[in-house]
Motif scaffolding. Structure first.
Motif, PDB file in Angstrom:
ATOM      1  N   UNK A  66       7.030  -4.437   6.510  1.00 51.87           N
ATOM      2  CA  UNK A  66       7.595  -4.197   7.837  1.00 51.87           C
ATOM      3  C   UNK A  66       6.933  -2.979   8.443  1.00 51.87           C
ATOM      4  N   UNK A  67       7.018  -2.883   9.790  1.00 54.09           N
ATOM      5  CA  UNK A  67       6.517  -1.720  10.489  1.00 54.09           C
ATOM      6  C   UNK A  67       5.035  -1.495  10.307  1.00 54.09           C
ATOM      7  N   UNK A  83      -0.760  -2.757   9.134  1.00 53.39           N
ATOM      8  CA  UNK A  83      -1.993  -2.333   8.475  1.00 53.39           C
ATOM      9  C   UNK A  83      -2.491  -3.356   7.463  1.00 53.39           C
ATOM     10  N   UNK A  84      -1.619  -4.018   6.761  1.00 55.14           N
ATOM     11  CA  UNK A  84      -2.020  -4.926   5.691  1.00 55.14           C
ATOM     12  C   UNK A  84      -2.191  -6.375   6.150  1.00 55.14           C
ATOM     13  N   UNK A  85      -1.467  -6.781   7.192  1.00 57.90           N
ATOM     14  CA  UNK A  85      -1.474  -8.197   7.588  1.00 57.90           C
ATOM     15  C   UNK A  85      -1.980  -8.381   9.022  1.00 57.90           C
ATOM     16  N   UNK A  86      -1.289  -7.776   9.977  1.00 59.57           N
ATOM     17  CA  UNK A  86      -1.580  -8.073  11.386  1.00 59.57           C
ATOM     18  C   UNK A  86      -2.955  -7.594  11.799  1.00 59.57           C
ATOM     19  N   UNK A  87      -3.279  -6.336  11.528  1.00 56.86           N
ATOM     20  CA  UNK A  87      -4.550  -5.772  11.987  1.00 56.86           C
ATOM     21  C   UNK A  87      -5.759  -6.439  11.339  1.00 56.86           C
ATOM     22  N   UNK A  88      -5.795  -6.657  10.010  1.00 51.85           N
ATOM     23  CA  UNK A  88      -6.962  -7.357   9.443  1.00 51.85           C
ATOM     24  C   UNK A  88      -7.128  -8.770   9.978  1.00 51.85           C
ATOM     25  N   UNK A  89      -6.013  -9.482  10.161  1.00 51.02           N
ATOM     26  CA  UNK A  89      -6.106 -10.838  10.699  1.00 51.02           C
ATOM     27  C   UNK A  89      -6.594 -10.823  12.139  1.00 51.02           C
ATOM     28  N   UNK A  90      -6.118  -9.865  12.921  1.00 53.43           N
ATOM     29  CA  UNK A  90      -6.574  -9.731  14.307  1.00 53.43           C
ATOM     30  C   UNK A  90      -8.069  -9.476  14.358  1.00 53.43           C
ATOM     31  N   UNK A  91      -8.564  -8.575  13.520  1.00 54.76           N
ATOM     32  CA  UNK A  91      -9.998  -8.290  13.500  1.00 54.76           C
ATOM     33  C   UNK A  91     -10.814  -9.502  13.083  1.00 54.76           C
TER      34      UNK A  91
END
Length: 279
Positions: free
Chosen positions: A167-168, A173-181
């Motif tokens: 969460x948060x 940092x671990x899921x959303x940002x790497x997938x977005x990149x």
């Protein structure tokens, strides 16, 4: 002057090292390659700093546009619209005109017990003012790319992160940002190439080249004017840009493979010959 002497005299001239005066006559092919290559250092300076700093602002813009807080979303939307909706050359022109209106003596900032003067004249120089315009422009385009990728993050990944107790900040940092990149990287590669090519517009902008320390197009134009032959300097400039574009594609391709390292690779299986005994 031999080619080695030309390299020693003009290879770093664009950043103030070497001969102060430009050659006036008897231009050789080595002169063309060395002078244009020297100016290319400024194009790399603009591209690397604008792209590197713009990456973080673009991430913030994407997050601001994805939030439900109107005080953050609306400024991000208008920022993106203004810089994507107007030509880059006009942005250079307006920025220079706006920066020249600032007082040459600087802006006084009253801190109560102390009054300091913030210098503003340096903003009218190409190394600062043009860099600022490129930084804001690529941040707007990259922010739109990242926003689209952020909206495309699979819900299954986010639900799996919630199931694992992420969460948060940890989830981002671990899921959303790497997938977005990973989703945005192919389009972001194109933006990096476009930005590198767009650095040539600094030559046409109002920002002056101090003491003839210009970019690659500045020296290509100088050589074409002196030799009355544009079919040598400009093709050399194009070759330089194509070579560096290949470098950008290679670097961003390596990063893309790193971002997709956890995904199954659809690589064809190797053909392994087998010996069958003859009956």
């Amino acid at each position: 002057m031999s080619c080695v002497e030309t390299i020693q005299a003009y290879a770093l001239r664009s950043i103030g090292l070497g001969e102060r005066l430009l050659p006036r006559s008897d231009f050789t092919l080595c002169d063309h390659f060395v002078l244009i290559g020297s100016g290319l250092l400024w194009n790399l300076y603009f591209a690397i700093l604008a792209l590197g700093l713009g990456f973080f602002l673009a991430t913030g813009i994407a997050l601001a546009r994805n939030t439900n807080v109107a005080a953050l979303r609306k400024p991000a939307e208008w920022f993106t619209f203004v810089f994507r909706g107007s030509p880059l050359f006009i942005q250079f022109f307006l920025a220079y005109e706006a920066l020249t209106l600032l007082p040459r003596a600087g802006i006084e900032v009253n801190l109560g017990l102390l009054t300091i003067t913030v210098a503003t004249s340096w903003l009218t120089k190409a190394w600062a003012g043009a860099l600022l315009v490129l930084f804001l422009n690529t941040s707007a385009y990259s922010g739109e790319i990242f926003y689209g990728a952020l909206r495309s993050v699979p819900k299954g990944d986010l639900e799996a992160a919630d199931a694992y107790g992420f969460s948060g900040w940890r989830k981002f940092r671990r899921i959303t940002w790497p997938t977005m990149l990973r989703l945005a990287w192919p389009a972001y590669t194109n933006e990096a190439i476009f930005l590198f090519h767009a650095t040539t517009l600094v030559f046409f902008s109002s920002f002056p080249a101090w003491q003839q320390k210009g970019d690659a197009l500045y020296y290509a134009s100088y050589l074409a004017d002196k030799t009355f032959n544009p079919f040598v300097a400009y093709p050399i400039l194009a070759v330089y840009f194509m070579a560096l574009t290949l470098v950008i594609i290679w670097i961003f391709g390596r990063v893309n493979r790193h971002l997709n390292r956890a995904l199954p690779q659809n690589t064809p299986s190797r053909v392994r010959p087998r010996l069958f005994p003859v009956r």
